[in-house]
Design an enzyme around this catalytic site. Structure first.
Site, short mmCIF file in Angstrom:
data_model
loop_
_atom_site.label_atom_id
_atom_site.label_comp_id
_atom_site.label_asym_id
_atom_site.label_seq_id
_atom_site.Cartn_x
_atom_site.Cartn_y
_atom_site.Cartn_z
N CYS A 34 1.07 15.60 -0.92
CA CYS A 34 1.06 16.36 -2.13
C CYS A 34 1.15 17.89 -2.06
CB CYS A 34 -0.50 16.03 -2.86
SG CYS A 34 -0.18 14.17 -3.34
N CYS A 69 -0.37 9.58 -5.39
CA CYS A 69 -1.43 10.19 -5.49
C CYS A 69 -1.35 10.66 -7.18
CB CYS A 69 -1.47 11.23 -4.59
SG CYS A 69 -1.52 10.94 -2.79
N GLU A 96 -2.04 13.73 -7.56
CA GLU A 96 -1.32 15.17 -7.53
C GLU A 96 0.20 15.05 -7.93
OE1 GLU A 96 -3.31 14.16 -5.69
OE2 GLU A 96 -4.13 15.79 -4.34
N TYR A 105 0.53 -1.25 -0.05
CA TYR A 105 0.16 0.13 0.01
C TYR A 105 0.94 1.16 0.01
CZ TYR A 105 -4.14 -2.61 1.17
OH TYR A 105 -5.32 -3.73 1.21
N CYS A 150 -3.87 15.93 -0.27
CA CYS A 150 -3.24 15.41 1.09
C CYS A 150 -2.17 16.21 1.33
CB CYS A 150 -3.05 13.79 0.86
SG CYS A 150 -1.46 13.56 -0.09
N1 THU Z 1 -5.08 10.17 -3.26
C1 THU Z 1 -4.93 10.95 -4.16
O1 THU Z 1 -4.51 10.61 -5.33
N2 THU Z 1 -4.62 12.35 -3.69
C2 THU Z 1 -4.65 12.82 -2.49
O2 THU Z 1 -4.57 13.96 -2.42
C3 THU Z 1 -5.26 11.84 -1.48
C4 THU Z 1 -5.49 10.57 -1.74
C5 THU Z 1 -5.31 8.79 -3.35
C6 THU Z 1 -4.36 7.63 -2.92
C7 THU Z 1 -5.14 6.32 -2.79
O3 THU Z 1 -5.03 5.69 -4.24
C8 THU Z 1 -6.43 6.80 -2.61
O4 THU Z 1 -6.64 8.24 -3.08
C9 THU Z 1 -6.98 6.74 -1.15
O5 THU Z 1 -6.14 7.61 -0.23
#
Ligand code: THU
Length: 126
Positions: free
Chosen positions: A89, A52, A54, A47, A86
């Site tokens: 990011c 992400c 971004e 995991y 997040c």
């Molecule tokens: N995720 C993103 O792509 N961007 C974010 O800013 C927050 C989370 C994705 C990571 C993971 O694949 C899923 O969302 C759940 O956390």
């Protein structure tokens, strides 16, 4: 804002590889040079290796434009839920975005923006 940026981000979200969380996230960014880049989240069975949307988008933009890449505007969207970028990011966006750059996301179904400085005040810099 350029509403096409959200449409483009939503199209990117549909391409997400998210079999573990089922959260399909897409990002679109416009660079100061005027190029448009997109990306989605890509998960992994281990995991922590997940990337992400971004960061995937930003790394792609740097790979294409080079180390001088600067973000003019960025939008992030997920299919079926709403969130701002997040923390990890935010720090990566801040590396390539000035304090007044608008970061767009959905809140209560509507596009809202916060500046980079609002999203991540006192970001780490060297
Ligand atoms: N995720 C993103 O792509 N961007 C974010 O800013 C927050 C989370 C994705 C990571 C993971 O694949 C899923 O969302 C759940 O956390």
């Amino acid at each position: 804002m350029n509403s096409d940026l959200f449409k483009t981000a939503a199209a990117a979200a549909a391409k997400a590889y998210a079999p573990y969380s089922r959260f399909q996230v897409g990002c679109a960014l416009l660079t100061v040079q005027g190029n448009l880049f997109t990306g989605c989240n890509v998960e992994n069975a281990s995991y922590g290796l997940t990337i992400c949307a971004e960061r995937n988008t930003i790394f792609h933009a740097v790979a294409e434009e080079g180390p001088g890449m600067k973000i003019a505007e960025l939008a992030v969207i997920a299919l079926g839920f709403e969130f701002p970028p997040c923390g990890a990011c935010r720090q990566v966006i801040a590396e390539f975005a000035g304090p007044r750059v608008p970061i767009w996301f959905l809140r209560d179904g509507k596009p809202v923006s916060m500046t980079m400085a609002e999203l991540l005040p006192a970001s780490f810099r060297i």
